[in-house]
Scaffold this motif. Structure first.
Motif, mmCIF file in Angstrom:
data_model
loop_
_atom_site.group_PDB
_atom_site.id
_atom_site.type_symbol
_atom_site.label_atom_id
_atom_site.label_comp_id
_atom_site.label_asym_id
_atom_site.label_seq_id
_atom_site.Cartn_x
_atom_site.Cartn_y
_atom_site.Cartn_z
ATOM 1 N N ILE A 1 0.849 -1.037 -0.321
ATOM 2 C CA ILE A 1 -0.167 0.300 -0.058
ATOM 3 C C ILE A 1 1.001 1.168 -0.160
ATOM 4 O O ILE A 1 1.810 1.466 0.657
ATOM 5 N N GLN A 2 0.402 2.385 -1.027
ATOM 6 C CA GLN A 2 1.237 4.133 -0.628
ATOM 7 C C GLN A 2 -0.111 4.895 -0.811
ATOM 8 O O GLN A 2 -0.918 4.204 -1.280
ATOM 9 N N PHE A 3 0.579 5.576 0.249
ATOM 10 C CA PHE A 3 -0.046 6.460 0.327
ATOM 11 C C PHE A 3 0.160 7.772 -0.608
ATOM 12 O O PHE A 3 1.306 8.261 -0.378
ATOM 13 N N GLU A 4 -0.690 8.889 -0.797
ATOM 14 C CA GLU A 4 -0.278 9.985 -2.093
ATOM 15 C C GLU A 4 -1.212 10.399 -2.163
ATOM 16 O O GLU A 4 -2.572 11.281 -1.938
ATOM 17 N N THR A 5 -1.051 12.141 -2.338
ATOM 18 C CA THR A 5 -2.049 13.129 -2.772
ATOM 19 C C THR A 5 -2.186 13.445 -4.255
ATOM 20 O O THR A 5 -0.690 13.331 -4.410
ATOM 21 N N PRO A 6 -3.187 13.556 -4.344
ATOM 22 C CA PRO A 6 -4.220 14.295 -5.810
ATOM 23 C C PRO A 6 -3.309 15.119 -6.068
ATOM 24 O O PRO A 6 -2.334 16.055 -5.795
ATOM 25 N N PRO A 7 -2.764 15.127 -7.623
ATOM 26 C CA PRO A 7 -1.990 16.091 -8.097
ATOM 27 C C PRO A 7 -2.665 17.687 -8.288
ATOM 28 O O PRO A 7 -1.763 18.438 -8.115
ATOM 29 N N GLU A 8 -3.963 17.858 -8.502
ATOM 30 C CA GLU A 8 -4.501 18.538 -8.476
ATOM 31 C C GLU A 8 -4.670 19.976 -7.193
ATOM 32 O O GLU A 8 -4.893 19.286 -6.548
ATOM 33 N N LYS A 9 -4.687 20.995 -7.581
ATOM 34 C CA LYS A 9 -4.595 21.687 -6.493
ATOM 35 C C LYS A 9 -6.392 22.001 -5.962
ATOM 36 O O LYS A 9 -6.638 21.148 -6.737
ATOM 37 N N GLY A 10 -5.598 21.692 -4.505
ATOM 38 C CA GLY A 10 -7.105 22.442 -3.946
ATOM 39 C C GLY A 10 -6.786 22.118 -2.265
ATOM 40 O O GLY A 10 -5.907 21.556 -2.136
ATOM 41 N N THR A 11 -8.155 22.052 -1.612
ATOM 42 C CA THR A 11 -7.677 21.610 0.269
ATOM 43 C C THR A 11 -9.407 21.117 0.261
ATOM 44 O O THR A 11 -10.083 20.451 -0.657
ATOM 45 N N CYS B 1 -11.002 17.491 1.210
ATOM 46 C CA CYS B 1 -11.334 16.084 0.693
ATOM 47 C C CYS B 1 -12.132 16.415 -0.418
ATOM 48 O O CYS B 1 -12.099 14.911 -1.787
ATOM 49 N N GLY B 2 -12.327 17.704 -1.229
ATOM 50 C CA GLY B 2 -12.857 17.344 -2.516
ATOM 51 C C GLY B 2 -11.417 16.659 -3.762
ATOM 52 O O GLY B 2 -12.119 15.547 -4.648
ATOM 53 N N PRO B 3 -9.803 17.161 -3.723
ATOM 54 C CA PRO B 3 -9.141 16.978 -5.112
ATOM 55 C C PRO B 3 -9.027 15.002 -4.467
ATOM 56 O O PRO B 3 -9.135 14.493 -5.984
ATOM 57 N N ALA B 4 -8.719 14.797 -3.531
ATOM 58 C CA ALA B 4 -9.274 13.475 -3.062
ATOM 59 C C ALA B 4 -9.950 12.308 -3.796
ATOM 60 O O ALA B 4 -10.050 11.252 -4.486
ATOM 61 N N LYS B 5 -11.720 13.144 -3.517
ATOM 62 C CA LYS B 5 -13.275 11.990 -3.959
ATOM 63 C C LYS B 5 -12.667 12.530 -5.620
ATOM 64 O O LYS B 5 -13.196 11.561 -6.695
ATOM 65 N N ASP B 6 -12.828 13.228 -6.487
ATOM 66 C CA ASP B 6 -12.747 13.657 -7.693
ATOM 67 C C ASP B 6 -11.259 12.847 -8.495
ATOM 68 O O ASP B 6 -12.457 12.214 -9.216
ATOM 69 N N PHE B 7 -10.047 12.702 -7.433
ATOM 70 C CA PHE B 7 -9.224 11.464 -8.312
ATOM 71 C C PHE B 7 -10.050 10.608 -8.257
ATOM 72 O O PHE B 7 -9.513 9.518 -9.373
#
Length: 295
Positions: free
Chosen positions: A46-56, A58-64
């Motif tokens: 398992i690996q944990f990442e942050t979405p490359p899209e900007k934003g604050t 939960c939105g970017p992660a949900k959209d990703f």
């Protein structure tokens, strides 16, 4: 099979060849905390990442997840527990959860912490009182009384629990189109309660919601949680309040109250990794992401 040069979405390409579960989170701090809790023994799964899209938030992660999960079922988002509140049945599931991580029926691939946010884990799953007491020179050793520290910490968290109730009420109203935006940090300032309520009324009005509507929703939120607390012993009540409190503000105020550097987050995170919570976190997360290895 298309050539590599024909695949323009480098993120999709990366995910295609990473043979592990990828969990997208809200911030780099979250990713580092969860990596620490899971531990290096399990990083191959398992690996944990942050979405490359900007934003604050939960939105970017949900959209990703919405964008990429259809092509890769091993992609997930792990969001703060507060993000579940506005979802269908999310508030009830969040309040009653006794797991470390939980999921709702929809949407697929979205997971939630059972804590308001990651910061709650740092002061809930560590001996934060002992840590504070030990931040002293040898000449000062023993002058910070643990019982006094515990009372002060509890007071800070209790206040941010009250603030979280206001936030939850606004989440629910916002989901139903009855207020504009979400009310965060309502109890962040060190002001008397009557001033806090006046400011709260102003913010509710600025959100184009009448006070009676907000107050009725806040009463419903409080009553729902109180009824849940009444099923518990004193320890369970405290644990639940600390889980549901606004963790980021509480952790910051605890740190500032004792003049502790922000770098205390790392030793606290390592305490969490060595605690029974780490095993529960792995067990819940591995089950929900279908990782077939003993946690």
């Amino acid at each position: 099979m298309p050539s590599l040069s024909s695949i323009k979405d480098t993120t999709a390409l990366k995910q295609r060849y990473v043979n592990k579960v990828i969990v997208y989170v809200e911030s780099a701090s979250d990713a580092n905390l969860f990596r620490t809790i899971v531990g290096p023994k399990f990083h191959e799964y398992i690996q944990f990442e942050t979405p490359p899209e900007k934003g604050t938030g939960c939105g970017p992660a949900k959209d990703f997840v919405a964008k990429y999960r259809k092509d890769n079922s091993r992609i997930y988002a792990l969001l703060d527990g507060e993000a579940a509140v506005a979802e269908n049945d999310g508030f009830e599931e969040f309040v009653k959860s006794d797991a470390a991580v939980f999921a709702l029926q929809n949407p697929e691939g979205i997971l939630f912490l059972a804590d308001h946010e990651a910061e709650n884990i740092l002061f809930r799953q560590t001996d934060v009182v002992a840590y504070i007491a030990d931040q002293a020179t040898l000449a000062e050793l023993g002058k910070k009384k643990p019982e006094e520290i515990a009372l002060r910490v509890s007071s800070i968290v209790e206040r941010q629990f009250a603030g979280a109730l206001c936030k939850y009420a606004s989440y629910l109203l916002h989901a139903n189109g009855k207020i504009s935006g979400v009310l965060s940090g309502t109890h962040a300032e060190n002001k008397p309660d009557d001033e806090i309520w006046k400011l709260l009324e102003q913010r509710v009005a600025a959100g184009q919601c009448d006070w009676a509507t907000f107050k009725a929703e806040l009463d419903k939120v409080r009553e729902h949680i109180v009824l849940h607390l009444e099923t518990m012993d004193d320890h369970g009540k405290t644990t639940t309040k600390w889980r549901l409190a606004d963790g980021k503000i509480a952790l910051t105020q605890i740190r500032r109250a004792y003049g502790i550097a922000q770098t205390w987050e790392v030793p606290l995170a390592r305490q969490v990794a060595d605690s029974p919570y780490a095993e529960r976190f792995r067990r819940d997360l591995f089950k929900l992401t279908e990782i077939q290895v003993a946690a």
